[in-house]
Write a protein that holds these residues in place. Sequence first.
Motif, PDB file in Angstrom:
ATOM      1  N   PRO A 120      -8.791  -7.270  15.930  1.00  0.00           N
ATOM      2  CA  PRO A 120      -7.355  -7.206  15.660  1.00  0.00           C
ATOM      3  C   PRO A 120      -7.037  -5.979  14.791  1.00  0.00           C
ATOM      4  O   PRO A 120      -7.672  -5.756  13.760  1.00  0.00           O
ATOM      5  CB  PRO A 120      -7.067  -8.500  14.887  1.00  0.00           C
ATOM      6  CG  PRO A 120      -8.322  -9.307  14.941  1.00  0.00           C
ATOM      7  CD  PRO A 120      -9.435  -8.331  15.140  1.00  0.00           C
ATOM      8  N   ILE A 121      -6.081  -5.187  15.224  1.00  0.00           N
ATOM      9  CA  ILE A 121      -5.650  -3.995  14.489  1.00  0.00           C
ATOM     10  C   ILE A 121      -4.192  -4.200  14.088  1.00  0.00           C
ATOM     11  O   ILE A 121      -3.324  -4.331  14.953  1.00  0.00           O
ATOM     12  CB  ILE A 121      -5.785  -2.728  15.352  1.00  0.00           C
ATOM     13  CG1 ILE A 121      -7.223  -2.572  15.850  1.00  0.00           C
ATOM     14  CG2 ILE A 121      -5.355  -1.492  14.563  1.00  0.00           C
ATOM     15  CD1 ILE A 121      -7.392  -1.504  16.911  1.00  0.00           C
ATOM     16  N   GLN A 122      -3.936  -4.253  12.802  1.00  0.00           N
ATOM     17  CA  GLN A 122      -2.578  -4.514  12.320  1.00  0.00           C
ATOM     18  C   GLN A 122      -2.015  -3.275  11.639  1.00  0.00           C
ATOM     19  O   GLN A 122      -2.758  -2.439  11.118  1.00  0.00           O
ATOM     20  CB  GLN A 122      -2.589  -5.702  11.359  1.00  0.00           C
ATOM     21  CG  GLN A 122      -3.082  -6.999  12.003  1.00  0.00           C
ATOM     22  CD  GLN A 122      -3.231  -8.128  11.007  1.00  0.00           C
ATOM     23  OE1 GLN A 122      -3.492  -7.898   9.829  1.00  0.00           O
ATOM     24  NE2 GLN A 122      -3.071  -9.347  11.471  1.00  0.00           N
ATOM     25  N   PHE A 123      -0.700  -3.178  11.635  1.00  0.00           N
ATOM     26  CA  PHE A 123      -0.036  -2.076  10.950  1.00  0.00           C
ATOM     27  C   PHE A 123       1.244  -2.602  10.310  1.00  0.00           C
ATOM     28  O   PHE A 123       1.763  -3.661  10.696  1.00  0.00           O
ATOM     29  CB  PHE A 123       0.288  -0.929  11.924  1.00  0.00           C
ATOM     30  CG  PHE A 123       1.133  -1.350  13.097  1.00  0.00           C
ATOM     31  CD1 PHE A 123       2.526  -1.258  13.046  1.00  0.00           C
ATOM     32  CD2 PHE A 123       0.542  -1.824  14.260  1.00  0.00           C
ATOM     33  CE1 PHE A 123       3.308  -1.637  14.127  1.00  0.00           C
ATOM     34  CE2 PHE A 123       1.328  -2.210  15.346  1.00  0.00           C
ATOM     35  CZ  PHE A 123       2.703  -2.119  15.277  1.00  0.00           C
ATOM     36  N   SER A 124       1.749  -1.879   9.314  1.00  0.00           N
ATOM     37  CA  SER A 124       2.936  -2.337   8.583  1.00  0.00           C
ATOM     38  C   SER A 124       3.834  -1.158   8.229  1.00  0.00           C
ATOM     39  O   SER A 124       3.400   0.001   8.217  1.00  0.00           O
ATOM     40  CB  SER A 124       2.532  -3.091   7.313  1.00  0.00           C
ATOM     41  OG  SER A 124       1.772  -2.245   6.459  1.00  0.00           O
ATOM     42  N   LYS A 125       5.076  -1.485   7.920  1.00  0.00           N
ATOM     43  CA  LYS A 125       6.086  -0.474   7.598  1.00  0.00           C
ATOM     44  C   LYS A 125       7.156  -1.131   6.743  1.00  0.00           C
ATOM     45  O   LYS A 125       7.380  -2.340   6.816  1.00  0.00           O
ATOM     46  CB  LYS A 125       6.721   0.053   8.897  1.00  0.00           C
ATOM     47  CG  LYS A 125       7.096   1.522   8.871  1.00  0.00           C
ATOM     48  CD  LYS A 125       5.867   2.351   9.187  1.00  0.00           C
ATOM     49  CE  LYS A 125       6.241   3.808   9.427  1.00  0.00           C
ATOM     50  NZ  LYS A 125       5.063   4.618   9.776  1.00  0.00           N
ATOM     51  N   ALA A 126       7.865  -0.325   5.935  1.00  0.00           N
ATOM     52  CA  ALA A 126       8.969  -0.842   5.120  1.00  0.00           C
ATOM     53  C   ALA A 126      10.146   0.131   5.185  1.00  0.00           C
ATOM     54  O   ALA A 126       9.957   1.349   5.292  1.00  0.00           O
ATOM     55  CB  ALA A 126       8.525  -1.035   3.670  1.00  0.00           C
ATOM     56  N   SER A 127      11.362  -0.415   5.115  1.00  0.00           N
ATOM     57  CA  SER A 127      12.552   0.432   5.204  1.00  0.00           C
ATOM     58  C   SER A 127      13.772  -0.360   4.749  1.00  0.00           C
ATOM     59  O   SER A 127      13.753  -1.603   4.709  1.00  0.00           O
ATOM     60  CB  SER A 127      12.755   0.924   6.636  1.00  0.00           C
ATOM     61  OG  SER A 127      13.951   1.671   6.764  1.00  0.00           O
ATOM     62  N   ASN A 128      14.829   0.380   4.425  1.00  0.00           N
ATOM     63  CA  ASN A 128      16.112  -0.259   4.139  1.00  0.00           C
ATOM     64  C   ASN A 128      17.030  -0.260   5.364  1.00  0.00           C
ATOM     65  O   ASN A 128      18.119  -0.818   5.328  1.00  0.00           O
ATOM     66  CB  ASN A 128      16.822   0.455   2.975  1.00  0.00           C
ATOM     67  CG  ASN A 128      16.176   0.124   1.641  1.00  0.00           C
ATOM     68  OD1 ASN A 128      15.847  -1.029   1.363  1.00  0.00           O
ATOM     69  ND2 ASN A 128      15.964   1.144   0.811  1.00  0.00           N
ATOM     70  N   ASP A 129      16.562   0.378   6.423  1.00  0.00           N
ATOM     71  CA  ASP A 129      17.339   0.468   7.659  1.00  0.00           C
ATOM     72  C   ASP A 129      16.656  -0.376   8.722  1.00  0.00           C
ATOM     73  O   ASP A 129      15.571  -0.044   9.205  1.00  0.00           O
ATOM     74  CB  ASP A 129      17.425   1.935   8.106  1.00  0.00           C
ATOM     75  CG  ASP A 129      18.343   2.132   9.290  1.00  0.00           C
ATOM     76  OD1 ASP A 129      18.380   1.248  10.177  1.00  0.00           O
ATOM     77  OD2 ASP A 129      19.014   3.182   9.348  1.00  0.00           O
ATOM     78  N   LEU A 130      17.304  -1.464   9.096  1.00  0.00           N
ATOM     79  CA  LEU A 130      16.694  -2.409  10.032  1.00  0.00           C
ATOM     80  C   LEU A 130      16.436  -1.773  11.392  1.00  0.00           C
ATOM     81  O   LEU A 130      15.349  -1.922  11.958  1.00  0.00           O
ATOM     82  CB  LEU A 130      17.595  -3.632  10.202  1.00  0.00           C
ATOM     83  CG  LEU A 130      17.103  -4.712  11.182  1.00  0.00           C
ATOM     84  CD1 LEU A 130      15.745  -5.251  10.755  1.00  0.00           C
ATOM     85  CD2 LEU A 130      18.132  -5.846  11.278  1.00  0.00           C
TER      86      LEU A 130
END
Length: 234
Positions: A56-66
């Motif tokens: 399993p290869i997971q990735f993530s991201k964060a933002s204030n713009d949906l």
Amino acid sequence: MSRSSAFILGLAFIIGSIVVFFGGLKLGEEFLSKERSVIVKGLSQREVEADIIVLPIQFSKASNDLNALSIELESDSKKIYNFLLESGFSNDEITFMPNTINDKIGNSYNSDAQIAYRYDGSGGLTLYTDKIKLARDVMNNLSSLSKQGVIIQINNYEIEYLYTKLNDIKPLMIEEATNNAREVASKFAQDSNSSLGKIKKASQGQFSIQNRDKNTKHIKTIRVVSTIEYYLKD
């Protein structure tokens, strides 16, 4: 009945009784001999290399713009997919996991003061392949995607190594376990001044497949124990 006839009849009865007695004694000895037995266990164990890896290869991201976050997650997913294709894997070996987005402001456990980005998202792909060496090399090279803004997460405890060829080695392992049990039973018979007879009862245990140790999960230990009861003869 004449005296001679009575004598002959009595003699026949005595002889018949003796025959029955010794015949019954012999049958009793054979019965007791057959009922003498020994129960032993035979082991067969070997190490094999896994032939399938589930990565399993997971990735993530964060933002204030949906909307922007949704687009970035799709982009990161495609970057990883293309990286795997370029590394030598086929489309059939890759499965996409759905992207998820969490609204931190909507979470009652968070306060505005703690939030740097309102939304965080994650997604992933799962690699299911028999190219184990290639997959292990790719794990070490996935970090290069960070240059493209992809934050990769691989949890070692989620990686699975499978061995799918058990049926190919089952017959030989059962034979080894049976031979091992017979060696043990023969030694017992020898020590008890007996000889080993036929099998009275036998049962095959379950095959177990375990990691050799926590650091080499791609090497498996396969084990089976057979329980066999043999007759003993004098």
